[in-house]
Design an enzyme around this catalytic site. Structure first.
Site, PDB file in Angstrom:
ATOM      1  N   ASN A  58       4.648  -8.976  12.283  1.00 37.66           N
ATOM      2  CA  ASN A  58       3.629  -8.882  12.020  1.00 37.66           C
ATOM      3  C   ASN A  58       3.196  -9.854  10.603  1.00 37.66           C
ATOM      4  OD1 ASN A  58       3.613  -6.775  13.465  1.00 37.66           O
ATOM      5  ND2 ASN A  58       4.217  -5.138  11.817  1.00 37.66           N
TER       6      ASN A  58
ATOM      7  N   TYR B  59       2.905   9.831  -0.437  1.00 36.47           N
ATOM      8  CA  TYR B  59       3.668   9.112  -0.096  1.00 36.47           C
ATOM      9  C   TYR B  59       6.162   9.117  -0.466  1.00 36.47           C
ATOM     10  CZ  TYR B  59       0.237   6.871   2.216  1.00 36.47           C
ATOM     11  OH  TYR B  59      -0.836   6.481   3.031  1.00 36.47           O
TER      12      TYR B  59
ATOM     13  N   ASP C 269       1.217  -1.276   0.122  1.00 37.99           N
ATOM     14  CA  ASP C 269      -0.313  -0.113   0.153  1.00 37.99           C
ATOM     15  C   ASP C 269       1.033   1.513  -0.178  1.00 37.99           C
ATOM     16  OD1 ASP C 269      -2.910   1.033   0.622  1.00 37.99           O
ATOM     17  OD2 ASP C 269      -0.950   2.180   1.741  1.00 37.99           O
TER      18      ASP C 269
ATOM     19  N   HIS D 247      -7.435   9.946  -1.655  1.00 42.24           N
ATOM     20  CA  HIS D 247      -7.360   9.204  -0.348  1.00 42.24           C
ATOM     21  C   HIS D 247      -7.613   9.922   0.404  1.00 42.24           C
ATOM     22  CE1 HIS D 247      -2.711   9.283   0.552  1.00 42.24           C
ATOM     23  NE2 HIS D 247      -3.124   9.459   2.112  1.00 42.24           N
TER      24      HIS D 247
ATOM     25  N   LEU E 263      -2.373  -0.530  13.556  1.00 42.16           N
ATOM     26  CA  LEU E 263      -1.818  -0.510  15.473  1.00 42.16           C
ATOM     27  C   LEU E 263      -1.794   0.537  15.458  1.00 42.16           C
ATOM     28  CD1 LEU E 263       1.478  -2.850  13.940  1.00 42.16           C
ATOM     29  CD2 LEU E 263      -0.620  -3.636  15.067  1.00 42.16           C
TER      30      LEU E 263
ATOM     31  N   LYS F 238      -2.277   5.665  -4.433  1.00 41.74           N
ATOM     32  CA  LYS F 238      -3.817   6.754  -3.798  1.00 41.74           C
ATOM     33  C   LYS F 238      -3.763   8.265  -4.622  1.00 41.74           C
ATOM     34  CE  LYS F 238      -3.674   4.804   0.375  1.00 41.74           C
ATOM     35  NZ  LYS F 238      -2.053   4.505   1.147  1.00 41.74           N
TER      36      LYS F 238
ATOM     37  N   ARG G 284      10.071  -6.742  12.945  1.00 38.44           N
ATOM     38  CA  ARG G 284       8.205  -6.368  13.320  1.00 38.44           C
ATOM     39  C   ARG G 284       7.699  -6.898  11.834  1.00 38.44           C
ATOM     40  NH1 ARG G 284       9.316  -0.055  15.909  1.00 38.44           N
ATOM     41  NH2 ARG G 284       9.045  -1.254  17.596  1.00 38.44           N
TER      42      ARG G 284
ATOM     43  N   LYS H  81       2.471  -1.697   8.572  1.00 42.63           N
ATOM     44  CA  LYS H  81       3.561  -0.936   8.700  1.00 42.63           C
ATOM     45  C   LYS H  81       5.062  -0.838   9.612  1.00 42.63           C
ATOM     46  CE  LYS H  81       7.201   3.189   8.998  1.00 42.63           C
ATOM     47  NZ  LYS H  81       7.328   3.381   9.902  1.00 42.63           N
ATOM     48  N   SER H  82       6.202  -0.945   8.646  1.00 47.45           N
ATOM     49  CA  SER H  82       7.269  -1.481   9.603  1.00 47.45           C
ATOM     50  C   SER H  82       8.436  -1.518   8.386  1.00 47.45           C
ATOM     51  CB  SER H  82       7.140  -2.699  10.101  1.00 47.45           C
ATOM     52  OG  SER H  82       8.468  -2.543  11.372  1.00 47.45           O
ATOM     53  N   VAL H  83       9.708  -0.469   9.150  1.00 47.20           N
ATOM     54  CA  VAL H  83      10.460  -0.763   8.254  1.00 47.20           C
ATOM     55  C   VAL H  83      11.535  -1.914   9.582  1.00 47.20           C
ATOM     56  CG1 VAL H  83      10.644   1.440   7.438  1.00 47.20           C
ATOM     57  CG2 VAL H  83      11.902   1.671  10.054  1.00 47.20           C
TER      58      VAL H  83
ATOM     59  N   ILE I   5      -3.237  -3.022   7.113  1.00 48.36           N
ATOM     60  CA  ILE I   5      -1.719  -3.165   6.260  1.00 48.36           C
ATOM     61  C   ILE I   5      -0.790  -2.321   6.627  1.00 48.36           C
ATOM     62  CG2 ILE I   5      -2.515  -2.581   3.597  1.00 48.36           C
ATOM     63  CD1 ILE I   5      -3.308   0.292   4.255  1.00 48.36           C
TER      64      ILE I   5
HETATM   65  N1  NAP Z   1      -5.681   6.251   3.609  1.00 52.34           N
HETATM   66  C1  NAP Z   1      -5.015   7.028   4.392  1.00 52.34           C
HETATM   67  O1  NAP Z   1      -5.828   8.391   4.241  1.00 52.34           O
HETATM   68  C2  NAP Z   1      -3.755   6.762   5.311  1.00 52.34           C
HETATM   69  C3  NAP Z   1      -3.584   7.006   6.886  1.00 52.34           C
HETATM   70  C4  NAP Z   1      -2.182   6.330   7.303  1.00 52.34           C
HETATM   71  C5  NAP Z   1      -2.197   5.127   7.253  1.00 52.34           C
HETATM   72  N2  NAP Z   1      -2.502   4.505   5.789  1.00 52.34           N
HETATM   73  C6  NAP Z   1      -1.990   3.974   5.759  1.00 52.34           C
HETATM   74  O2  NAP Z   1      -1.256   2.533   6.365  1.00 52.34           O
HETATM   75  C7  NAP Z   1       0.196   1.955   6.200  1.00 52.34           C
HETATM   76  C8  NAP Z   1      -0.836   1.836   8.488  1.00 52.34           C
HETATM   77  O3  NAP Z   1      -0.904   2.506   8.867  1.00 52.34           O
HETATM   78  P1  NAP Z   1      -0.218   3.391   9.767  1.00 52.34           P
HETATM   79  O4  NAP Z   1       1.657   3.537   8.887  1.00 52.34           O
HETATM   80  O5  NAP Z   1      -0.030   5.310  10.279  1.00 52.34           O
HETATM   81  O6  NAP Z   1       0.400   2.562  11.240  1.00 52.34           O
HETATM   82  P2  NAP Z   1       0.650   1.514  11.704  1.00 52.34           P
HETATM   83  O7  NAP Z   1       0.989   0.570  11.200  1.00 52.34           O
HETATM   84  O8  NAP Z   1      -0.679   0.908  12.952  1.00 52.34           O
HETATM   85  O9  NAP Z   1       2.375   1.403  12.844  1.00 52.34           O
HETATM   86  C9  NAP Z   1       3.643   1.335  12.129  1.00 52.34           C
HETATM   87  C10 NAP Z   1       3.842   1.867  13.521  1.00 52.34           C
HETATM   88  O10 NAP Z   1       4.095   0.319  14.557  1.00 52.34           O
HETATM   89  C11 NAP Z   1       5.104   0.501  15.182  1.00 52.34           C
HETATM   90  N3  NAP Z   1       5.165  -0.854  14.294  1.00 52.34           N
HETATM   91  C12 NAP Z   1       4.992  -1.893  13.335  1.00 52.34           C
HETATM   92  N4  NAP Z   1       4.768  -2.894  13.910  1.00 52.34           N
HETATM   93  C13 NAP Z   1       5.587  -3.206  15.124  1.00 52.34           C
HETATM   94  C14 NAP Z   1       5.436  -4.111  16.065  1.00 52.34           C
HETATM   95  N5  NAP Z   1       5.314  -5.499  15.205  1.00 52.34           N
HETATM   96  N6  NAP Z   1       6.031  -3.854  17.677  1.00 52.34           N
HETATM   97  C15 NAP Z   1       5.611  -2.278  17.842  1.00 52.34           C
HETATM   98  N7  NAP Z   1       5.587  -1.685  16.946  1.00 52.34           N
HETATM   99  C16 NAP Z   1       5.339  -1.556  16.051  1.00 52.34           C
HETATM  100  C17 NAP Z   1       6.056   1.032  13.301  1.00 52.34           C
HETATM  101  O11 NAP Z   1       7.989   1.355  13.945  1.00 52.34           O
HETATM  102  P3  NAP Z   1       8.992   0.848  12.902  1.00 52.34           P
HETATM  103  O12 NAP Z   1       8.500   1.483  11.653  1.00 52.34           O
HETATM  104  O13 NAP Z   1       9.459   1.422  13.522  1.00 52.34           O
HETATM  105  O14 NAP Z   1       8.820  -0.621  12.979  1.00 52.34           O
HETATM  106  C18 NAP Z   1       5.652   2.283  13.431  1.00 52.34           C
HETATM  107  O15 NAP Z   1       6.130   3.765  14.193  1.00 52.34           O
HETATM  108  C19 NAP Z   1       0.233   3.219   6.663  1.00 52.34           C
HETATM  109  O16 NAP Z   1       1.921   2.438   5.598  1.00 52.34           O
HETATM  110  C20 NAP Z   1      -0.417   3.339   4.788  1.00 52.34           C
HETATM  111  O17 NAP Z   1      -0.258   2.757   3.634  1.00 52.34           O
HETATM  112  C21 NAP Z   1      -3.338   5.185   4.929  1.00 52.34           C
END
Ligand code: NAP
Length: 274
Positions: A239, A48, A43, A106, A188, A73, A235, A229-231, A227
Site C-alpha cells: 500500500n 479504537y 490515524d 469522530h 479500500l 479523534k 500489504r 489499514k493493514s496488519v 489512510i
Molecule cells: N473517521 C471514521 O469514522 C473512520 C471510519 C472507518 C475507518 N477510519 C480510518 O480509516 C482507516 C482505513 O479504513 P478501514 O480500516 O475501514 O479500511 P481499508 O483501509 O479500506 O481496508 C482495510 C481492510 O483491507 C485489507 N487490506 C489492506 N490492504 C490490502 C491489500 N493491499 N490487499 C488486500 N486487502 C487489503 C485489510 O486486511 P488486513 O489488515 O488483514 O491486511 C483490512 O481488512 C481505518 O483504519 C481508520 O484509521 C475512520
C-alpha cells in the site's frame, strides 16, 4: 511521499496508516512496521482503544517527533465543551505525546446537536498549541456549513468514507470551495468488493500493480488524503508503493464511472452511537 499543505499552512503526508479494529498490542507491531516501511502519518482514535500501542510504536521508532504526523479523534460520548478538553488530555496521555498534529470530531451526531460547542473546544486546543490542526469526520455539507457560520477556525479536513464506489463528488466540491481537504476512510472499502472489481483489476494488470495499489493511486490523483489499514506486513508495504506510477486520464475516467454512491459504513446523518 507526497505532501499536502492544509489551509493553516501545516504539511501533511498524503498517504497515512489507519489502525481501526487493530487491538492495542497488535497496533504497536503494525505501526512499528509501517514506520519502518516509510509511513509518517498515523490515524488512530480514542474509540479504537489502541492509542497506547500507537504511542509505544512512536516512542520506539527513533523517528524524530516532528517528522511524524499523528491524528486522533474525539469519541461521541465525549462531545461537549468541557468533556472534549478532558478527553483530549486523556488521549494525549495514552499516546505519550505532548501534542497531536490533528484532532478530529469522530461523528457529528446531529441528533445530539453538540458538535458546534465541541468544535469550539477544538478551537481552544488549537489556540493553546496542543494540536497543530483541527478537523472533523463524517460531516455532511449542512454540518460543515454550521461550523463555517458559527465558528472561527475552518476545519483543515473532513475524513469521510470514500472509495471508487462512493466518490463523494458533491461533498468534495463543497470542501474544495472552502479549502477543506477530503481524507478517505475505508479507502479500500474495508477490503471488500471494490478490490475484486473487473475494471480495477484490468487497470491493475496493465500497470503491473495490484488492485489495492490502483485504488490508492486513484485516491491520490483524485486529491484525497488516504489512510489504508493493514496488519499484514506485505500489504503494509504494497500500500506504500504507489508513488512510482501514474494513472492516465482514461484510467481515471473509467474509475469515475464506477461510482454508485454505495456506503459500506453508516450514514452520518443517522449515526448517534455512543
Ligand atoms: N473517521 C471514521 O469514522 C473512520 C471510519 C472507518 C475507518 N477510519 C480510518 O480509516 C482507516 C482505513 O479504513 P478501514 O480500516 O475501514 O479500511 P481499508 O483501509 O479500506 O481496508 C482495510 C481492510 O483491507 C485489507 N487490506 C489492506 N490492504 C490490502 C491489500 N493491499 N490487499 C488486500 N486487502 C487489503 C485489510 O486486511 P488486513 O489488515 O488483514 O491486511 C483490512 O481488512 C481505518 O483504519 C481508520 O484509521 C475512520
Amino acid at each position: 511521499m507526497e505532501y499536502v499543505t492544509l489551509n493553516n499552512g501545516l504539511k501533511m503526508p498524503k498517504l497515512g496508516f489507519g489502525v481501526w479494529l487493530v487491538p492495542d498490542d497488535e497496533a504497536e507491531t503494525a505501526v512499528k512496521n509501517a514506520i519502518e516501511v516509510g509511513y509518517r502519518s498515523i490515524d488512530t482514535a480514542m474509540v479504537y482503544k489502541n492509542e497506547e500501542g500507537v504511542g509505544r510504536a512512536i516512542a520506539a521508532s527513533g523517528v524524530p517527533r516532528e517528522e511524524l504526523f499523528i491524528t486522533t479523534k474525539l469519541w461521541n460520548s465525549d462531545q461537549g465543551y468541557d468533556e472534549t478538553l478532558q478527553a483530549f488530555d486523556a488521549s494525549l496521555e495514552r499516546l505519550g505525546l505532548d501534542y497531536v498534529d490533528l484532532y478530529l470530531i469522530h461523528w457529528p451526531m446531529p441528533k445530539e446537536n453538540t458538535y458546534v460547542e465541541t468544535y469550539k473546544a477544538l478551537e481552544k486546543l488549537y489556540h493553546d498549541g496542543k494540536v497543530k490542526a483541527i478537523g472533523v469526520c463524517n460531516f455532511h455539507i449542512e454540518h460543515l456549513q454550521r461550523l463555517l457560520d458559527e465558528c472561527k477556525v475552518i476545519p483543515v479536513l473532513n475524513q469521510v468514507e470514500c472509495h471508487p464506489y462512493l466518490q463523494q463528488t458533491e461533498l468534495k466540491a463543497f470542501c474544495k470551495e472552502h479549502g477543506i481537504y477530503v481524507e478517505a476512510w475505508s479507502p479500500l472499502m474495508n477490503g471488500k468488493d471494490v478490490l475484486n472489481d473487473e475494471v480495477i483489476k484490468e487497470i491493475a494488470e496493465a500497470h503491473g500493480k495490484t488492485a489495492a495499489q490502483v485504488i490508492l493511486r486513484w485516491h491520490l490523483q483524485y486529491d484525497n488524503i488516504v489512510i489504508p489499514k493493514s496488519v499484514t506486513p506485505s500489504r503494509i508495504e504494497e500500500n506504500f508503493n504507489v508513488f512510482d506510477f501514474q494513472l492516465s486520464d482514461v484510467d481515471m475516467k473509467k474509475i469515475e464511472g464506477l461510482n454508485r454512491n454505495h456506503r459500506n459504513g453508516p450514514d452520518p446523518a443517522e449515526f448517534n452511537n455512543k
